[in-house]
Design a protein around this motif. Structure first.
Motif, PDB file in Angstrom:
ATOM      1  N   ARG A 143       0.785  -1.056  -0.060  1.00 54.34           N
ATOM      2  CA  ARG A 143       0.046  -0.063   0.064  1.00 54.34           C
ATOM      3  C   ARG A 143       0.890   1.167  -0.297  1.00 54.34           C
ATOM      4  NH1 ARG A 143      -4.236  -1.845   4.749  1.00 54.34           N
ATOM      5  NH2 ARG A 143      -5.369  -3.505   3.197  1.00 54.34           N
ATOM      6  N   ASP A 147      -1.053   5.038   3.957  1.00 55.16           N
ATOM      7  CA  ASP A 147      -2.269   4.241   4.526  1.00 55.16           C
ATOM      8  C   ASP A 147      -1.786   3.399   5.516  1.00 55.16           C
ATOM      9  OD1 ASP A 147      -3.830   5.239   2.384  1.00 55.16           O
ATOM     10  OD2 ASP A 147      -3.345   3.620   1.098  1.00 55.16           O
ATOM     11  N   ASP A 148      -2.681   2.925   6.368  1.00 55.49           N
ATOM     12  CA  ASP A 148      -2.287   1.829   7.280  1.00 55.49           C
ATOM     13  C   ASP A 148      -2.231   0.555   6.423  1.00 55.49           C
ATOM     14  OD1 ASP A 148      -2.442   0.039   9.441  1.00 55.49           O
ATOM     15  OD2 ASP A 148      -4.303   0.849  10.175  1.00 55.49           O
TER      16      ASP A 148
END
Length: 799
Positions: A143, A147-148
């Motif tokens: 990702r 983002d987490d």
């Protein structure tokens, strides 16, 4: 797990499901290359069956390699192993082997290999920290950097309406439970009710009878064709043992979070008040109060450890070594970077350590004593296992609902017991659940000088949090935003159980009850005081041995100590509110506990641990605390107990525990940090105030020494208080000698402790001038010497 043929062996491999990606093919190839899994065990291929299927001996997994699955260090001898069970069901295979341990005792280990199948149409639901669900997770490193990387999917069953157009519809497939035939007939009603309580939560989201319960019965043959070990069936199992716990483990699909099957295991010992509960309850109370930082301090300073100090003199040596090792082991997983500490190879911590049963026996013993003493009126209610049915029956119902709640995916919510005040619960006409969730460890309601009437002893249904959580987990996906918007409505407070270890929210407590747990602690201490006063009059019935008095006395002491633990959380505490920015009715995420409440908690602990009359011990009571002598296993458990009750060690242990609760380094650091956050309130409890208040309470005789005629039997400072003062000085010495150049807070703690030692030394010098008795004189001289040596050591360290 997966089976893989490698040369002439079959390997049992656990793929690494914690790292996956939904990115492009290049990212998927990279993940496949880097995260390949782990070989758990291997077995030789004996032959090949028609169709090219390998034939293996599962006995190798059940014997030689059993330690890889059960963590046992026992060396299994295959020549003394016996296959005792082998079952093949459509969804799982069971096999069990019996073999002797090194002691010669025969044990059996059972393994179940189940198919990993999900339900068609099941949609994973993302976890949200505002609602407490267990979850499966995976990390996706492909990702974008903002983002987490972690995706979390809650644990839940595939439950949906049979007719989506109806406002209330039965489910397409209910969650079906079977109560095992071994469950005592007298308890079956309450077990069934506890499981069925969850239907009210599902009904609010339009699913009627989502949970169905059947009773397996040997006499009639009803449902006896269902095997509890068959993964197709969810069983409530009852074991006739002296173990004191119930647990509700479940199996999820780690790719989606879908719950595939579940069971509740209940042990008979859970419903009994047992001997030795005072010492056995201590470890549970401590582990639910102290975090890893404090446990590590205890490991290097065992005299601070309540688990050691509250043990009997005969047990303290063994306990010290065991608990020091255990403290380090307990703290290590939290400090480590490995986020799979909860279960090797798993991505879900689902109900790994529910300990609701460990303290139930104490609460049952307290209720038994209260009914016997007349503090509670049993009236004409039928008895069930020696207690009023309207007490023990609802207790079984509540615990059943709690464990089934885990099987529905719910975590503990230890803040739920703060939903209603004790006064409200004990008001005429009170109706409805006492707490917001059955997923809390809730102490039974014993009204003592708070409410007008005795309200319900145990909560009678799932609460508002439970219904809100079920709406989030099982309601329509398109309604989730509206459900989560209700986070700040009354009763919807959720505080993760992990916060018990790292935070200090006084609402997030185990085995308390009421909106103000400080009131609960006062009430329980009042009950303990009255029960001690009536111990010899009506706590032992005619024809019973006086050893009963000792058992009751230990139970009362456990109640006393646990109340101190409850009160201690208020000191240096903070309220934790699970809010996202923009939530309706938003509250500040971390709010300080008012200084006045912290001071009230401090005084409650000091009054009920530092003063001689706090313990209600009289010579007459001590003369009646006898023990029995039996040569059977139950009697031999108490073999090392001194028939003479060790009163000084007991009082000293409680005083030492109180000091550990009040001035351990973690507590002092939190109080010091909270000073800054609460500076604008003008009401902060400061580190200096806390430390000096404890000193003033411990050294009152020396602060303003009075001349008089003192003797060994009428000393200036009593034996209990001398012990307290010695403990206090040693604690300050330990704090003054803290070697921590990295922590600004602990450096301040060390300097404040050193200052208190100098103040005490001055008071000791003044007290020595009023011609004290020989005991007190020797005590004061020893204290002066210890402070001098500590100051010299501190100077040496600083150089």
């Amino acid at each position: 797990i997966k089976w893989r043929k490698i040369n002439k062996k079959i390997a049992l491999i656990a793929p690494d499901l914690s790292v996956r990606t939904e990115g492009d093919q290049q990212a998927k190839d990279s993940v496949k290359h880097l995260y390949s899994g782990k070989v758990l065990a291997t077995v030789p291929i004996l032959s090949m069956a028609p169709g090219g299927r390998p034939v293996i001996d599962l006995g190798a997994l059940g014997t030689e390699q059993v330690a890889k699955f059960f963590g046992s260090k026992e060396k299994v001898r295959p020549d003394l192993s016996t296959l005792t069970k082998a079952k093949a069901f459509p969804k799982n295979v069971i096999f069990e082997y019996e073999f002797p341990e090194s002691s010669g005792n025969l044990i059996r280990v059972t393994q179940s290999f189940s198919k990993l199948e999900g339900t068609d149409g099941y949609e994973p639901r993302k976890a949200d920290p505002r609602v407490g669900y267990f979850y499966d997770y995976h990390r996706d490193y492909a990702r974008t950097s903002t983002d987490d990387v972690t995706s979390r999917y809650i644990s839940r069953w595939h439950v949906e309406k049979a007719d989506a157009e109806l406002s209330v519809s039965p489910p397409k497939q209910p969650i079906t439970w079977y109560i095992e035939h071994t469950t005592p007939i007298r308890f079956r009603r309450y077990v069934r009710e506890g499981i069925s309580l969850w239907n009210s939560a599902f009904r609010e989201i339009g699913i009627d009878q989502a949970v169905v319960v059947y009773q397996q019965d040997a006499a009639s043959g009803s449902h006896m064709d269902k095997d509890p070990e068959d993964a197709r069936y969810n069983f409530f199992r009852w074991n006739a043992s002296d173990q004191r716990y119930a647990i509700g483990p479940s199996r999820t699909n780690p790719l989606t979070g879908e719950i595939l099957d579940a069971d509740v295991v209940w042990h008979q010992g859970l419903t009994r008040s047992i001997r030795g509960m005072y010492e056995r309850a201590t470890e549970d109370i401590a582990s639910e109060t102290f975090g890893p930082e404090t446990l590590e301090w205890f490991a290097s300073h065992p005299n601070w450890d309540p688990r050691i100090r509250l043990a009997s003199p005969q047990q303290q040596i063994a306990t010290a070594s065991n608990e020091s090792a255990r403290a380090t082991k307990t703290a290590a997983p939290f400090a480590a970077a490995d986020d799979q500490w909860f279960h090797p190879g798993s991505t879900n911590a689902m109900n790994h350590s529910c300990k609701i049963g460990n303290r139930v026996s104490l609460e049952i013993g307290l209720a038994d004593a209260a009914f016997t003493a007349g503090l509670l009126d049993a009236g004409t209610v039928d008895l069930l296992d020696g207690l009023p049915e309207n007490y023990i029956g609802p207790m079984i119902r509540y615990i059943s609902a709690h464990e089934v709640g885990h099987c529905l995916g719910l975590q503990h919510n230890m803040a739920a017991s703060s939903h209603k005040s004790l006064k409200e619960i004990n008001t005429p006409g009170f109706a409805g659940p006492m707490v917001a969730s059955v997923m809390d460890y809730v102490a039974p309601n014993i009204n003592h000088e708070i409410g007008e009437v005795q309200g319900p002893y145990v909560t009678d249904g799932v609460g508002v949090y439970d219904k809100w959580a079920i709406a989030y987990g099982y309601g329509p996906e398109d309604q989730m935003k509206g459900v989560l918007a209700k986070v700040n409505e009354p009763g919807h407070l959720f505080v993760s159980q992990m916060a018990i270890f790292f935070g200090g929210d006084p609402r997030n407590n185990t085995w308390d009850l009421g909106a103000d747990s400080l009131n609960f602690a006062k009430e329980r201490l009042g009950i303990a005081k009255k029960l001690r006063a009536s111990l010899l009059m009506n706590q032992v019935k005619e024809g019973e041995p006086w050893s009963k008095a000792r058992q009751r006395f230990n139970m009362i002491n456990a109640t006393h100590v646990s109340s101190l633990f409850v009160a201690s959380v208020w000191i240096g505490g903070s309220y934790i509110n699970n809010n996202f920015k923009g939530d309706e009715g938003q509250k500040v995420p971390i709010a300080e506990v008012p200084g006045a409440k912290q001071r009230a908690a401090l005084q409650l602990i000091l009054e009920n641990s530092f003063e001689d009359d706090a313990f209600g011990i009289t010579p007459e009571i001590l003369r009646h605390l006898s023990r029995d002598y039996w040569w059977d296993p139950e009697g031999l458990r108490n073999f090392t107990i001194d028939p003479n009750f060790p009163v000084n060690d007991f009082v000293g242990g409680v005083q030492a525990t109180a000091l550990s609760l009040l001035i351990n380094p973690t507590k002092l650091r939190r109080v010091y940090d909270n000073e800054f956050r609460a500076a604008d309130s003008g009401d902060a409890l400061t580190l200096a105030e806390l430390v000096t208040t404890v000193t003033d309470a411990a050294w009152g005789e020396c602060a303003q020494p009075k001349k008089g005629t003192y003797t060994a039997q009428s000393p200036m400072i009593t034996g209990f208080r001398r012990n307290l003062q010695q403990e206090h000085v040693q604690r300050l010495v330990d704090l003054a000698l803290i070697k921590s150049a990295r922590s600004a807070s602990l450096r301040t703690v060390a300097t404040v402790a050193a200052q208190e030692l100098r103040r005490i030394d001055t008071m000791v010098g003044d007290a020595a001038k009023v011609n004290p008795d020989s005991y007190t004189s020797a005590h004061l001289a020893d204290i002066h010497s210890r402070i001098a040596k500590a100051q010299e050591a501190a100077y040496t360290i600083s150089q």
